[in-house]
Write a protein that holds these residues in place. Structure first.
Motif, PDB file in Angstrom:
ATOM      1  N   LEU A  11       0.823  -1.211   0.000  1.00  0.00           N
ATOM      2  CA  LEU A  11       0.000   0.000   0.000  1.00  0.00           C
ATOM      3  C   LEU A  11       0.853   1.255   0.000  1.00  0.00           C
ATOM      4  O   LEU A  11       0.511   2.250  -0.657  1.00  0.00           O
ATOM      5  N   GLY A  12       1.957   1.250   0.735  1.00  0.00           N
ATOM      6  CA  GLY A  12       2.831   2.412   0.758  1.00  0.00           C
ATOM      7  C   GLY A  12       3.347   2.756  -0.627  1.00  0.00           C
ATOM      8  O   GLY A  12       3.360   3.929  -1.036  1.00  0.00           O
ATOM      9  N   LEU A  13       3.758   1.719  -1.386  1.00  0.00           N
ATOM     10  CA  LEU A  13       4.253   1.960  -2.740  1.00  0.00           C
ATOM     11  C   LEU A  13       3.124   2.384  -3.683  1.00  0.00           C
ATOM     12  O   LEU A  13       3.317   3.255  -4.537  1.00  0.00           O
ATOM     13  N   LEU A  14       1.941   1.763  -3.528  1.00  0.00           N
ATOM     14  CA  LEU A  14       0.824   2.111  -4.410  1.00  0.00           C
ATOM     15  C   LEU A  14       0.402   3.562  -4.214  1.00  0.00           C
ATOM     16  O   LEU A  14       0.330   4.341  -5.177  1.00  0.00           O
ATOM     17  N   TYR A  15       0.138   3.938  -2.973  1.00  0.00           N
ATOM     18  CA  TYR A  15      -0.321   5.304  -2.708  1.00  0.00           C
ATOM     19  C   TYR A  15       0.816   6.305  -2.930  1.00  0.00           C
ATOM     20  O   TYR A  15       0.608   7.375  -3.504  1.00  0.00           O
ATOM     21  N   GLY A  16       2.005   5.951  -2.479  1.00  0.00           N
ATOM     22  CA  GLY A  16       3.134   6.851  -2.671  1.00  0.00           C
ATOM     23  C   GLY A  16       3.456   7.076  -4.132  1.00  0.00           C
ATOM     24  O   GLY A  16       3.699   8.203  -4.565  1.00  0.00           O
ATOM     25  N   GLY A  17       3.428   5.995  -4.907  1.00  0.00           N
ATOM     26  CA  GLY A  17       3.737   6.114  -6.328  1.00  0.00           C
ATOM     27  C   GLY A  17       2.728   6.944  -7.086  1.00  0.00           C
ATOM     28  O   GLY A  17       3.099   7.829  -7.871  1.00  0.00           O
ATOM     29  N   LYS A  18       1.448   6.696  -6.870  1.00  0.00           N
ATOM     30  CA  LYS A  18       0.417   7.428  -7.599  1.00  0.00           C
ATOM     31  C   LYS A  18       0.363   8.893  -7.162  1.00  0.00           C
ATOM     32  O   LYS A  18       0.158   9.789  -7.989  1.00  0.00           O
ATOM     33  N   LEU A  19       0.534   9.137  -5.863  1.00  0.00           N
ATOM     34  CA  LEU A  19       0.522  10.520  -5.385  1.00  0.00           C
ATOM     35  C   LEU A  19       1.723  11.292  -5.929  1.00  0.00           C
ATOM     36  O   LEU A  19       1.582  12.432  -6.412  1.00  0.00           O
ATOM     37  N   ALA A  20       2.908  10.694  -5.874  1.00  0.00           N
ATOM     38  CA  ALA A  20       4.111  11.371  -6.368  1.00  0.00           C
ATOM     39  C   ALA A  20       4.020  11.611  -7.870  1.00  0.00           C
ATOM     40  O   ALA A  20       4.408  12.679  -8.364  1.00  0.00           O
ATOM     41  N   ALA A  21       3.492  10.624  -8.616  1.00  0.00           N
ATOM     42  CA  ALA A  21       3.353  10.778 -10.061  1.00  0.00           C
ATOM     43  C   ALA A  21       2.375  11.896 -10.406  1.00  0.00           C
ATOM     44  O   ALA A  21       2.463  12.499 -11.491  1.00  0.00           O
TER      45      ALA A  21
END
Length: 326
Positions: A11-21
């Protein structure tokens, strides 16, 4: 808006990745220095079920570090939100090592961030309130599917909905404000179906009972979710767990929907090929979240002066499967 995500798992990578992108100022805090170094050098790749790139947060578009450095970094540059994205069994320890360090520093009292807790199970919000007294705490329930395939890559296994709200039965003093509304709008801009809920308790109890029926049986029988419906005997045991949990809810005055069995079957069908998180932990010989799922059902029963025998037994059986003790 600065969002600190504590936990570099799925979840950290999913939310972090989409938010950062999407251009959001994101800081991702991991357990290991190796993962944080890989994130800084490779970015975060979110891929779909076919392995195709859904979005890519390029190196330099977000910050990554280790959890133990979070508090010192936050004091230098405070953020508005903290997303706690570790598993239930790790949350109190990680919270104490990260946001808990801020709670000990009186100079942080005038600029408290909102904390959104993404854990499964029940009871963690009260414990976190003890670590972070007076902080604005929110619970999040999500049906997003994610699987970490590398320290810097996550497979988006299924699009879902994220509900965020204040558990009325557990917390007092946190309110849904425009501040929270802006955070939810930020999630929506990043491509998430995010909703502010005035009834997050029902979502918590709904997910608890679904997890309590599905997760431990997949772990015990070493099968993917869909295989639970493959035989009448498995279905019979699932219904026994469900009925016992519903009796506990009734004794505790916890409302539930009449179609819970249909909802459980739908989850099994829609996630047929998925390996539950509890089964993954058992396969890794690691402690599971069973104490906070089936153990929570048993604890609720005890408060009501009854026993949830099946859930008590299943809790012990799952704990007996793990190699390492908590």
């Amino acid at each position: 808006m600065i969002i600190d995500l504590v936990g570099g798992g799925s979840l950290g990578l999913l939310y972090g990745g989409k938010l950062a992108a999407a251009g959001v100022n994101v800081r991702l805090w991991c357990r290991s220095a190796q993962q944080s170094e890989e994130l800084r050098s490779k970015g975060i790749s979110v891929v779909n079920t076919y392995g195709e790139t859904e979005c890519l947060a390029e190196p330099g578009t977000f910050a990554a570090g280790i959890i133990d450095d979070f508090a010192a970094h936050w004091m230098q540059e405070p953020g508005e939100w903290i997303f706690l994205m570790t598993k239930q069994k790790d949350t109190e320890e990680v919270c104490a090592r990260s946001a808990g360090q801020l709670a000990k520093d009186k100079s942080a009292a005038d600029q408290l961030p909102g904390v959104v807790c993404f854990q499964n199970g029940y009871g963690h919000m009260e414990r976190l309130a003890g670590i972070l007294p007076g902080w604005p705490l929110y619970a999040a329930i999500t049906t997003e599917g994610a699987k970490r395939t590398a320290p810097y890559e996550v497979r988006h296994a299924g699009t879902g909905t994220t509900w965020i709200g204040v558990p009325v039965q557990q917390l007092v003093g946190t309110e849904i404000t425009p501040y929270a509304e802006n955070m939810v709008k930020t999630l929506q801009k990043a491509g998430f179906s995010a909703i502010l809920s005035n009834d997050i308790d029902s979502r918590i109890y709904r997910k608890l009972i679904i997890n309590a029926v599905i997760n431990p049986l997949t772990a015990l029988w070493n099968i993917p979710n869909g295989e639970l419906l493959a035989s009448d005997k498995r279905i019979q045991i699932m219904k026994m767990l469900l009925n016992e949990a519903l009796a506990v809810y009734e004794a505790c005055g916890i409302p539930y929907e009449e179609d819970m069995w249909e909802q459980i079957m739908e989850v099994c069908t829609s996630t047929a090929g998925n390996t539950s998180s509890m089964l993954k932990d058992v396969q890794a010989g690691a402690p599971t979240e069973v104490d906070w799922i089936n153990g929570s059902i048993a604890a609720l029963a005890e408060k009501a002066g009854m026993h949830a025998v099946a859930h008590e037994m299943l809790t012990g059986l799952i704990k007996g499967l793990t190699i390492r003790e908590v």
